[in-house]
Design a protein around this motif. Sequence first.
Motif: not given
Length: 178
Positions: A124-139, A117-122
């Motif tokens: 676009g600010t701390h993290f590249d949103p595309t990288v976060v989206r890819s990371f969250l796609a991991i089951s 949840t923290e990664l998702a909230l950050c």
Amino acid sequence: DAGRLRWAALIHDVGKLEIPEAILNKPTGLSEEEWAVVRRHPLDGARLARPLESWLGPWYAGIAHHHEHWDGSGYPMGLSGEKISAAGRAIAVVDSFETMTSARAYKAARSTMDARTELALCAGTHFDPTVVRSFLAISLPKLLWSVGPLAFLVNVPYLKWVVEGGVRTADIATAATA
């Protein structure tokens, strides 16, 4: 490329060898002088890993860039957006997840769901949103197993909740799309 990124990720914090143990393991907040020492570790790490630069290729930059933030508020160079290497952007997300879910001298471990949840909230600010989206796609089961069987077992009670569509899963999806 995947193997070289893996090696860059494994050694990204080698610069912490230059930080005195008293600062690295301090159980309370750091002074400004101590933070200045800590903020040098990405560049110290790049210096120490320089003999591997030609072998690591573009993934070498992740060692120096792993504390840069998507919005430019990170360190050591204040890079932003795509000026941060792809390796730096990837390592930042994975390293932050690992830091959040591990107990440290100065903090308790957070649950996997809270860290996601923290990664998702950050994003676009701390993290590249595309990288976060890819990371969250991991089951979640695959992610937990990859960080080790013990982490998987500790989080088993949450897996049933996720499969049943727990509210936190919806929160993560909402934050990731934002």
